[in-house]
Design a protein around this motif. Structure first.
Motif, PDB file in Angstrom:
ATOM      1  N   GLU A  21       0.830  -1.201   0.000  1.00 46.49           N
ATOM      2  CA  GLU A  21       0.000   0.000   0.000  1.00 46.49           C
ATOM      3  C   GLU A  21       0.874   1.263   0.000  1.00 46.49           C
ATOM      4  OE1 GLU A  21      -2.499  -0.450   3.359  1.00 46.49           O
ATOM      5  OE2 GLU A  21      -3.893  -1.858   2.373  1.00 46.49           O
ATOM      6  N   GLU A  22       1.981   1.184   0.809  1.00 45.64           N
ATOM      7  CA  GLU A  22       2.895   2.330   0.838  1.00 45.64           C
ATOM      8  C   GLU A  22       3.532   2.561  -0.532  1.00 45.64           C
ATOM      9  OE1 GLU A  22       5.665   1.546   3.902  1.00 45.64           O
ATOM     10  OE2 GLU A  22       4.287   2.073   5.550  1.00 45.64           O
ATOM     11  N   MET A  23       3.905   1.469  -1.187  1.00 47.94           N
ATOM     12  CA  MET A  23       4.496   1.582  -2.524  1.00 47.94           C
ATOM     13  C   MET A  23       3.481   2.129  -3.520  1.00 47.94           C
ATOM     14  SD  MET A  23       6.787  -1.916  -2.777  1.00 47.94           S
ATOM     15  CE  MET A  23       7.162  -1.589  -4.484  1.00 47.94           C
ATOM     16  N   GLU A  24       2.242   1.647  -3.383  1.00 42.84           N
ATOM     17  CA  GLU A  24       1.193   2.142  -4.267  1.00 42.84           C
ATOM     18  C   GLU A  24       0.974   3.643  -4.067  1.00 42.84           C
ATOM     19  OE1 GLU A  24      -0.718   0.845  -6.701  1.00 42.84           O
ATOM     20  OE2 GLU A  24       0.619  -0.901  -6.644  1.00 42.84           O
ATOM     21  N   GLU A  25       0.979   4.033  -2.766  1.00 38.00           N
ATOM     22  CA  GLU A  25       0.794   5.453  -2.451  1.00 38.00           C
ATOM     23  C   GLU A  25       1.964   6.276  -2.995  1.00 38.00           C
ATOM     24  OE1 GLU A  25      -1.004   8.872  -0.962  1.00 38.00           O
ATOM     25  OE2 GLU A  25      -1.780   6.824  -1.266  1.00 38.00           O
ATOM     26  N   GLU A  26       3.162   5.707  -2.824  1.00 37.38           N
ATOM     27  CA  GLU A  26       4.349   6.404  -3.335  1.00 37.38           C
ATOM     28  C   GLU A  26       4.293   6.512  -4.851  1.00 37.38           C
ATOM     29  OE1 GLU A  26       7.889   8.507  -2.883  1.00 37.38           O
ATOM     30  OE2 GLU A  26       6.474   7.758  -1.356  1.00 37.38           O
ATOM     31  N   ASN A  27       3.894   5.434  -5.493  1.00 38.01           N
ATOM     32  CA  ASN A  27       3.766   5.463  -6.961  1.00 38.01           C
ATOM     33  C   ASN A  27       2.703   6.459  -7.405  1.00 38.01           C
ATOM     34  OD1 ASN A  27       5.775   3.550  -7.351  1.00 38.01           O
ATOM     35  ND2 ASN A  27       4.332   1.817  -7.254  1.00 38.01           N
ATOM     36  N   ARG A  28       1.610   6.528  -6.626  1.00 33.68           N
ATOM     37  CA  ARG A  28       0.545   7.477  -6.962  1.00 33.68           C
ATOM     38  C   ARG A  28       1.048   8.911  -6.856  1.00 33.68           C
ATOM     39  NH1 ARG A  28      -2.814  10.609  -4.492  1.00 33.68           N
ATOM     40  NH2 ARG A  28      -2.067   9.962  -2.438  1.00 33.68           N
ATOM     41  N   LYS A  29       1.781   9.158  -5.735  1.00 33.24           N
ATOM     42  CA  LYS A  29       2.328  10.507  -5.549  1.00 33.24           C
ATOM     43  C   LYS A  29       3.327  10.857  -6.659  1.00 33.24           C
ATOM     44  CE  LYS A  29       1.784  10.745  -0.533  1.00 33.24           C
ATOM     45  NZ  LYS A  29       2.486  10.885   0.760  1.00 33.24           N
ATOM     46  N   ILE A  30       4.169   9.864  -6.982  1.00 40.05           N
ATOM     47  CA  ILE A  30       5.144  10.093  -8.061  1.00 40.05           C
ATOM     48  C   ILE A  30       4.424  10.361  -9.378  1.00 40.05           C
ATOM     49  CG2 ILE A  30       6.936   8.996  -9.461  1.00 40.05           C
ATOM     50  CD1 ILE A  30       7.852   7.567  -6.888  1.00 40.05           C
ATOM     51  N   SER A  31       3.379   9.551  -9.615  1.00 41.26           N
ATOM     52  CA  SER A  31       2.613   9.718 -10.851  1.00 41.26           C
ATOM     53  C   SER A  31       1.943  11.088 -10.891  1.00 41.26           C
ATOM     54  CB  SER A  31       1.569   8.609 -10.965  1.00 41.26           C
ATOM     55  OG  SER A  31       0.813   8.775 -12.137  1.00 41.26           O
ATOM     56  N   GLU A  32       1.377  11.492  -9.730  1.00 44.43           N
ATOM     57  CA  GLU A  32       0.753  12.812  -9.666  1.00 44.43           C
ATOM     58  C   GLU A  32       1.787  13.921  -9.897  1.00 44.43           C
ATOM     59  OE1 GLU A  32      -1.199  13.115  -5.952  1.00 44.43           O
ATOM     60  OE2 GLU A  32      -2.928  11.864  -6.539  1.00 44.43           O
ATOM     61  N   PHE A  33       2.961  13.735  -9.268  1.00 45.27           N
ATOM     62  CA  PHE A  33       4.022  14.738  -9.433  1.00 45.27           C
ATOM     63  C   PHE A  33       4.473  14.821 -10.891  1.00 45.27           C
ATOM     64  CE2 PHE A  33       8.539  15.831  -9.586  1.00 45.27           C
ATOM     65  CZ  PHE A  33       8.504  17.078  -8.986  1.00 45.27           C
ATOM     66  N   VAL A  34       4.648  13.632 -11.494  1.00 46.54           N
ATOM     67  CA  VAL A  34       5.060  13.600 -12.904  1.00 46.54           C
ATOM     68  C   VAL A  34       3.998  14.247 -13.783  1.00 46.54           C
ATOM     69  CG1 VAL A  34       5.532  12.085 -14.868  1.00 46.54           C
ATOM     70  CG2 VAL A  34       6.565  11.607 -12.633  1.00 46.54           C
ATOM     71  N   ASN A  35       2.726  13.902 -13.494  1.00 49.46           N
ATOM     72  CA  ASN A  35       1.635  14.492 -14.289  1.00 49.46           C
ATOM     73  C   ASN A  35       1.573  16.011 -14.111  1.00 49.46           C
ATOM     74  OD1 ASN A  35       0.875  11.996 -15.276  1.00 49.46           O
ATOM     75  ND2 ASN A  35      -0.582  11.605 -13.599  1.00 49.46           N
ATOM     76  N   MET A  36       1.775  16.416 -12.831  1.00 51.69           N
ATOM     77  CA  MET A  36       1.741  17.853 -12.558  1.00 51.69           C
ATOM     78  C   MET A  36       2.880  18.563 -13.292  1.00 51.69           C
ATOM     79  SD  MET A  36       1.831  19.806  -8.877  1.00 51.69           S
ATOM     80  CE  MET A  36       3.507  19.243  -8.566  1.00 51.69           C
ATOM     81  N   GLN A  37       4.077  17.969 -13.239  1.00 49.20           N
ATOM     82  CA  GLN A  37       5.215  18.551 -13.933  1.00 49.20           C
ATOM     83  C   GLN A  37       4.988  18.572 -15.447  1.00 49.20           C
ATOM     84  OE1 GLN A  37       6.690  20.047 -11.166  1.00 49.20           O
ATOM     85  NE2 GLN A  37       8.476  19.797 -12.491  1.00 49.20           N
ATOM     86  N   GLN A  38       4.399  17.485 -15.927  1.00 51.91           N
ATOM     87  CA  GLN A  38       4.103  17.415 -17.358  1.00 51.91           C
ATOM     88  C   GLN A  38       3.091  18.480 -17.756  1.00 51.91           C
ATOM     89  OE1 GLN A  38       5.655  15.312 -19.511  1.00 51.91           O
ATOM     90  NE2 GLN A  38       4.624  16.466 -21.150  1.00 51.91           N
ATOM     91  N   GLN A  39       2.091  18.674 -16.866  1.00 56.13           N
ATOM     92  CA  GLN A  39       1.079  19.687 -17.141  1.00 56.13           C
ATOM     93  C   GLN A  39       1.692  21.085 -17.134  1.00 56.13           C
ATOM     94  OE1 GLN A  39      -2.086  19.039 -18.019  1.00 56.13           O
ATOM     95  NE2 GLN A  39      -2.317  21.246 -18.389  1.00 56.13           N
ATOM     96  N   ARG A  40       2.562  21.288 -16.123  1.00 56.80           N
ATOM     97  CA  ARG A  40       3.246  22.581 -16.060  1.00 56.80           C
ATOM     98  C   ARG A  40       4.093  22.823 -17.312  1.00 56.80           C
ATOM     99  NH1 ARG A  40       5.582  22.919  -9.837  1.00 56.80           N
ATOM    100  NH2 ARG A  40       3.542  23.221  -8.791  1.00 56.80           N
ATOM    101  N   GLU A  41       4.788  21.760 -17.704  1.00 57.08           N
ATOM    102  CA  GLU A  41       5.620  21.885 -18.903  1.00 57.08           C
ATOM    103  C   GLU A  41       4.762  22.139 -20.141  1.00 57.08           C
ATOM    104  OE1 GLU A  41       9.062  19.371 -21.340  1.00 57.08           O
ATOM    105  OE2 GLU A  41       8.247  18.606 -19.444  1.00 57.08           O
ATOM    106  N   ASN A  42       3.626  21.408 -20.192  1.00 53.74           N
ATOM    107  CA  ASN A  42       2.719  21.620 -21.325  1.00 53.74           C
ATOM    108  C   ASN A  42       2.156  23.038 -21.320  1.00 53.74           C
ATOM    109  OD1 ASN A  42       3.133  18.983 -22.155  1.00 53.74           O
ATOM    110  ND2 ASN A  42       1.308  18.185 -21.097  1.00 53.74           N
ATOM    111  N   ASP A  43       1.770  23.498 -20.091  1.00 56.03           N
ATOM    112  CA  ASP A  43       1.250  24.864 -19.985  1.00 56.03           C
ATOM    113  C   ASP A  43       2.323  25.884 -20.387  1.00 56.03           C
ATOM    114  OD1 ASP A  43      -1.110  23.790 -19.118  1.00 56.03           O
ATOM    115  OD2 ASP A  43      -0.726  24.166 -16.978  1.00 56.03           O
TER     116      ASP A  43
END
Length: 258
Positions: free
Chosen positions: A24-46
């Motif tokens: 569960e911790e790994m899943e949460e960490e992966n989710r946070k990483i995925s969110e961070f990556v998506n956020m960074q990607q969105q920022r980069e796209n913006d």
């Protein structure tokens, strides 16, 4: 034995819970990483979208400025072309007027020369006629005087003819000498007159040179205060340059309106 089995089962449960928790911790960490990556990607796209938008706006602005600059340059070029055409037309008109003035001046001088020639010929004819009359009077007077001095009336016909022939030769010689002296005097008078004309021409040239020098030095400063007659001809104004000529014409137009 039961204790050992119970311990093993308890350990297995704990291991299962631990693995589940870790998962569960790994899943949460992966989710946070995925969110961070998506956020960074969105920022980069913006950011890329904004950069692209700014680039398009900058390009539009550059194109607009380039078009405005091209229009300004074209207007300036058109104005310069019009100015050059007006200047050329004006210069052509000045040249045409100058040629006309020169032709009129040449014609006037030709008429003056022709009139002077006619007058000189008439005067020469009068002088010659007067000289002939004077010569005839002189001839008759001298022949009469010589006849009286030699008392030819007392001579016979042959001697009278010979003496009269001698008298005529002597008188003709005197007349020839008088004529030569007369022509020499007239030639001397002509040479004196020509010398005086050359001197006067030199004086006039010096005066004209000084007049033009004064105009070049002071005409621009005294524009508006120059009396009439200072400029004798169009060349006087052209001599002072294009700017002065325009200023002088503008000043003249203002004075005419007043």
């Amino acid at each position: 034995m039961n204790v050992t089995r119970s311990y093993i089962e308890e350990f297995q449960k704990e291991q299962a819970l631990w693995r589940k928790k870790k998962y569960e911790e790994m899943e949460e960490e992966n989710r946070k990483i995925s969110e961070f990556v998506n956020m960074q990607q969105q920022r980069e796209n913006d950011w890329m979208a904004k950069v692209q938008e700014n680039g398009e706006k900058r390009l539009q602005l550059q194109n607009m400025l380039a078009q405005k600059l091209a229009e300004m340059l074209q207007q300036r070029e058109d104005l310069e072309q019009v100015r050059q055409e007006l200047y050329q037309e004006e210069q052509a008109e000045i040249h045409k007027r100058k040629l006309k003035e020169e032709a009129e001046e040449k014609l006037r001088k030709q008429k003056e020369l022709k009139q002077n020639f006619i007058e000189q010929m008439a005067l020469k004819e009068l002088v010659l006629q007067s000289a002939k009359e004077e010569e005839e009077i002189f001839r008759k007077a001298m022949l009469a005087k010589l006849a009286e001095d030699d008392r030819i009336e007392l001579m016979n016909a042959q001697k009278q003819r010979m003496k009269q022939l001698e008298h005529r030769r002597a008188v003709e010689k005197l007349i020839e000498e008088r004529r030569n002296q007369f022509l020499a005097d007239k030639q001397h008078e002509l040479e004196e007159w020509q010398l005086q004309q050359r001197r006067q021409g030199c004086i006039n040239a010096i005066i004209e040179e000084e007049r033009q020098k004064l105009l070049k030095e002071h005409a621009t400063k005294l524009l508006g205060y120059l009396p009439k007659g200072v400029f004798k001809k169009e060349d006087d104004i052209d001599m002072l340059g294009e700017e002065f000529r325009k200023a002088y014409q503008k000043r003249s137009e203002i004075c005419e309106e007043k």
